[in-house]
Design an enzyme around this catalytic site. Structure first.
Site, mmCIF file in Angstrom:
data_model
loop_
_atom_site.group_PDB
_atom_site.id
_atom_site.type_symbol
_atom_site.label_atom_id
_atom_site.label_comp_id
_atom_site.label_asym_id
_atom_site.label_seq_id
_atom_site.Cartn_x
_atom_site.Cartn_y
_atom_site.Cartn_z
ATOM 1 N N ASP A 320 -45.218 72.474 28.660
ATOM 2 C CA ASP A 320 -44.353 73.137 29.639
ATOM 3 C C ASP A 320 -43.690 74.362 29.005
ATOM 4 O OD1 ASP A 320 -42.968 72.999 32.294
ATOM 5 O OD2 ASP A 320 -41.206 72.827 31.008
ATOM 6 N N GLU A 349 -48.179 76.694 29.815
ATOM 7 C CA GLU A 349 -47.727 77.852 30.575
ATOM 8 C C GLU A 349 -47.430 78.978 29.591
ATOM 9 O OE1 GLU A 349 -45.233 76.431 34.342
ATOM 10 O OE2 GLU A 349 -44.454 75.595 32.482
#
Length: 637
Positions: A320, A349
Site C-alpha cells: 500500500d 502503488e
C-alpha cells in the site's frame, strides 16, 4: 533543521547493538512449556505485565525487564504461561510490542501461545503455488466481508477467512480462471470492534494495529488467540490446494494513529518521519507516515514480510502506498524474499497520498520502478486511459468515446516498457517507460479504492446508465484490454458478476448494502461471467498474451495504425512460443462499427460480440475487417 528532529534522527541511527540481529530484536516473545522469554527493543526500561485475559481485569504480575544490550531488554519467566496475556510499558502506555504474533480481542495485549498448535492438519506439506513468471498470474482482489457476507453468496462462513475454504467459493474462482487472490488487509486492524461480532461493522482495514497477527473480526472467536491464526492458515491451505496463490495487502506506510501506536509506545520517534519543524510528515494522508529508511522500520518491514512467508506461506505482497517507502528498502525486501522463493510476487502503488519528508528521488514511486528489479507497480496510465481520470468520476476516457488516449492504452498493452511504436510524449501520465520488463506493470481498470467499473461507466458515459446492453459492452471491452495486455492483469472481485457500489467512490466504511457482492447477478448476467472466464482462460492458454520479457514483446507485438477510439495490435510469428501464428486484437470504443486492414487469408474468430471461445466462433477472410461498435475482436491464423 529543527534541533529536536535532528536529535531524534541521531538517536534512531544509534540505537542498535551490532551483536543483535533484526530477527532477535523482533522476537519479542519466545514460548516453551518450561519458561517464556520476553524481549523488547526500547530506549528505556520496560515493565512487563501479565494478565489472565486478553481484555479487562488487572495484571496479576509486573516484572521489570533487564538490559541485555544496547536498547535491548529481556526477562525470562519460569513456568508454563500458555494462555496468558502480556503487555510492555516504557511509560507511554501499555503495548503488546511491535511484533506480537498473537493477541487478544481488539489487539491490546499480546498472547502467549504455542504456534505449532495453530497448524491445521497437513500444514507441514502445504507449499506456495509455483509460477514460472509473474506474467502467468491473474490476480483477483477481494475483501473477505464483501465476498461472502450477502445471503445470496450461499456461503456458510459469511465475512470470515473460512469462506475461502468452501467448495462454492473455490469453485467460483477456478471457473473464473483466476490463479491469485489478493486479500485486502487481513492483519489486525483498529477500526472494527472485535468484541461485538454480532454488530455489522465495516472497514477495508487500512488502519494497522498489529501487523503480524490476522484480524480477529474475520475469525469466529477473537477472544481465542490461536483460532484466528489457524483459520487464516486453513484459508491459505484451501486456496493452495486449488492452485490459487494468496497475496497479502500490507500497509507499512502508516498506522491507525501515531501517539498511541505500538511503534511510538515502544520506541518513540524511531519509526516515523517528521518535518523540519518536528511535526509528523503526512505522505499517507492518514496523519502520519513511517520512515522505512530508518533502520528499525526498515528491518521491521523485512522481518514482517518474511514472517508472513514462513509462518503463513504467503505467495506475494501488495504494498500500500509504496511510494512512501524508500527504494533501498524495497530492493532489500526483494533480495530477502528471493533468498526464500524468487516466485513471491511484490507489487504496489507507485505513489503517495501527500508530500513525504524524504527526497522524492529516493522514494519507490512508479517512475523509480527501473531501479527496483522484480518489483511491479499499478498502471494508472492504462486505468485512466480506459475509464477517465481518477480526479473526476464524471469524465470519460477511451470507453466513453474520448479520442486522444490511444497512445496511453498502447503503452499499457505493451506493459509500460519501451516499444518502438509507443510515443510516450502522448501518454497521459508516464512520459517515458517506467517498466524495464512487462512483469513490472499491473494492468487494471478498477480496484477497491475507487468506483467499481460499473459505477464509473454509469457516471461517465450517460447512455450506459440507462442502456444495460451498452453498459455490458463497455465493461467487457475494458477487461479485454486488461487481459490481453502484456502486464500482470488484476481485477476487482465481483466485476465478473457486474457488481456495483451504488455509485460510492470511497466505500471504506460504507455498510454491507454498498460493498457486498450480489451473487444473484450471476444468474441475471451469466454472459458477463462467461466473457470474463473466457478471456482469462484464453490468456492463460496462450503465451502470446503473457510473454513476460521486454525483448520478446518488442519483437512480437506490433500495433496496427490507430484510429480515434480504436487500438489494434498483432501478436506475430508464434509470439512467446504460441501455437497460433498471428493473433489480432481490435478494441473499438466507437459507437459505430469500424474497419481495420489485416493481411489476406483465413482466420478463426475467438472473440466477438460479447462471446469468447478458444475453439472458435467462426471463420473469416482477411483484408478489410469490420469490428462492431463498443466491442473487441480477436482472431488468429
Amino acid at each position: 533543521m529543527n534541533i529536536k528532529y535532528h536529535l531524534a534522527a541521531s538517536i534512531a541511527a544509534l540505537f542498535l547493538s551490532q551483536n543483535v540481529s533484526a530477527q532477535q530484536r523482533f522476537n519479542e516473545m519466545s514460548y516453551s512449556p518450561g519458561e517464556t522469554t520476553f524481549r523488547l527493543n526500547a530506549p528505556s526500561k520496560p515493565t512487563l505485565r501479565l494478565y489472565d485475559a486478553g481484555r479487562g481485569g488487572k495484571a496479576y504480575k509486573k516484572i521489570k525487564l533487564v538490559q541485555s544490550g544496547d536498547n535491548i531488554w529481556t526477562v525470562t519467566v519460569k513456568g508454563n504461561l500458555k494462555g496468558k496475556f502480556y503487555t510492555f510499558d516504557i511509560g507511554h502506555g501499555e503495548t503488546p510490542g511491535v511484533f506480537a504474533k498473537a493477541v487478544g480481542c481488539n489487539g491490546g495485549r499480546g498472547a502467549v501461545i504455542d504456534m505449532k498448535e495453530t497448524d491445521p492438519a497437513g500444514w507441514s506439506t502445504d507449499r506456495r503455488v509455483s509460477t514460472k513468471s509473474p506474467a502467468d498470474l491473474v490476480i483477483y482482489e477481494l475483501h473477505h466481508r464483501d465476498f461472502s457476507v450477502d445471503p445470496s453468496s450461499g456461503l456458510v462462513h459469511k465475512g470470515k477467512f473460512l469462506a475461502l475454504t468452501e467448495l462454492k467459493a473455490i469453485d467460483h474462482l477456478k471457473k473464473l480462471g483466476v490463479n491469485a487472490v489478493h486479500i485486502l488487509p487481513s492483519f489486525d486492524f483498529a477500526s472494527v470492534d472485535e468484541s461485538k461480532p454480532g454488530v455489522p461493522q465495516y472497514n477495508w482495514g487500512y488502519d494497522p494495529l498489529n501487523y503480524n497477527v490476522p484480524e480477529g473480526s474475520y475469525s469466529y472467536d477473537a477472544d481465542l488467540p490461536s483460532r484466528r491464526i489457524m483459520e487464516f492458515k486453513q484459508m491459505v491451505q484451501a486456496l493452495h490446494k486449488a492452485g490459487i496463490r494468496v497475496i497479502l495487502d500490507v500497509v507499512y506506510n502508516h498506522t491507525f494513529d501515531l501517539a498511541n501506536s505500538n511503534f511510538e509506545r515502544t520506541f518513540p520517534k524511531a519509526y516515523y518521519r517528521y518535518n523540519a519543524d518536528g511535526t509528523p510528515s503526512n505522505g499517507s494522508g492518514c496523519g502520519n507516515e513511517t520512515a522505512s529508511e530508518r533502520l528499525l522500520m526498515h528491518d521491521f518491514m523485512l522481518e514482517s514480510m518474511k514472517y508472513w512467508v514462513d509462518e503463513y506461506h504467503i505467495d506475494g505482497f501488495r504494498v500500500d502506498l509504496m511510494g512512501i517507502h524508500d527504494i533501498q528498502t524495497m530492493n532489500d525486501i526483494r533480495r530477502e524474499l528471493n533468498a526464500i522463493d524468487p516466485g513471491i510476487f511484490v507489487y504496489g502503488e507507485g505513489w503517495s497520498a501527500g508530500t513525504c519528508a524524504y527526497p522524492q528521488e529516493k522514494l519507490a514511486m512508479k517512475a523509480a520502478i527501473p531501479q527496483m528489479p522484480g518489483v511491479a507497480a499499478f498502471s494508472d496510465d492504462i486505468r485512466d486511459a480506459l475509464r477517465g481520470p481518477f480526479s473526476d468520476d464524471h469524465k470519460a476516457g477511451f470507453l466513453g468515446g474520448v479520442a486522444g488516449l490511444e497512445e496511453s492504452l498502447k503503452a499499457g498493452i505493451a506493459g509500460m516498457i519501451a516499444h518502438p511504436q509507443v510515443d510516450y510524449s502522448k501518454v497521459n501520465y508516464s512520459k517515458k517507460p517506467y517498466a524495464t520488463e512487462p512483469t513490472q506493470m499491473v494492468a487494471y481498470v478498477s480496484c477497491h479504492d475507487d468506483m467499481c467499473l460499473v459505477d464509473r461507466l454509469k457516471a461517465s458515459v450517460p447512455e450506459a446508465e440507462y442502456d444495460e446492453n451498452e453498459l455490458i459492452r463497455l465493461d467487457e471491452l475494458a477487461q479485454t484490454a486488461v487481459f490481453t495486455s502484456q502486464g500482470v492483469p488484476f481485477m476487482l472481485s465481483g466485476e465478473e458478476m457486474l457488481r456495483d457500489k451504488k455509485g460510492v467512490h470511497n466505500s471504506f466504511n460504507s455498510p454491507d448494502s454498498i460493498n457486498r457482492l450480489d451473487w444473484n447477478n450471476l444468474k441475471v448476467y451469466p454472459q458477463v461471467f462467461r466473457y470474463y472466464s473466457g478471456l482469462i482462460h484464453l490468456r492463460k492458454a496462450h503465451p502470446a498474451f503473457h510473454m513476460g520479457n521486454a525483448d520478446l514483446v518488442r519483437r512480437h507485438l506490433e500495433f496496427l495504425p490507430t484510429q480515434d477510439c480504436l487500438v489494434a495490435f498483432r501478436l506475430k510469428e508464434h509470439a512467446g512460443g504460441d501455437r497460433w501464428n498471428d493473433i489480432y486484437v481490435v478494441l473499438n470504443a466507437n459507437k459505430e462499427l469500424r474497419t481495420v486492414n489485416i493481411p489476406k487469408g483465413k482466420y478463426t474468430i475467438v472473440c466477438a460480440n460479447g462471446e469468447v471461445n478458444e475453439s472458435g466462433l467462426g471463420e473469416m477472410e482477411g483484408g478489410e475487417v469490420m469490428v462492431d461498435g463498443q466491442s473487441a475482436l480477436i482472431l488468429h491464423n
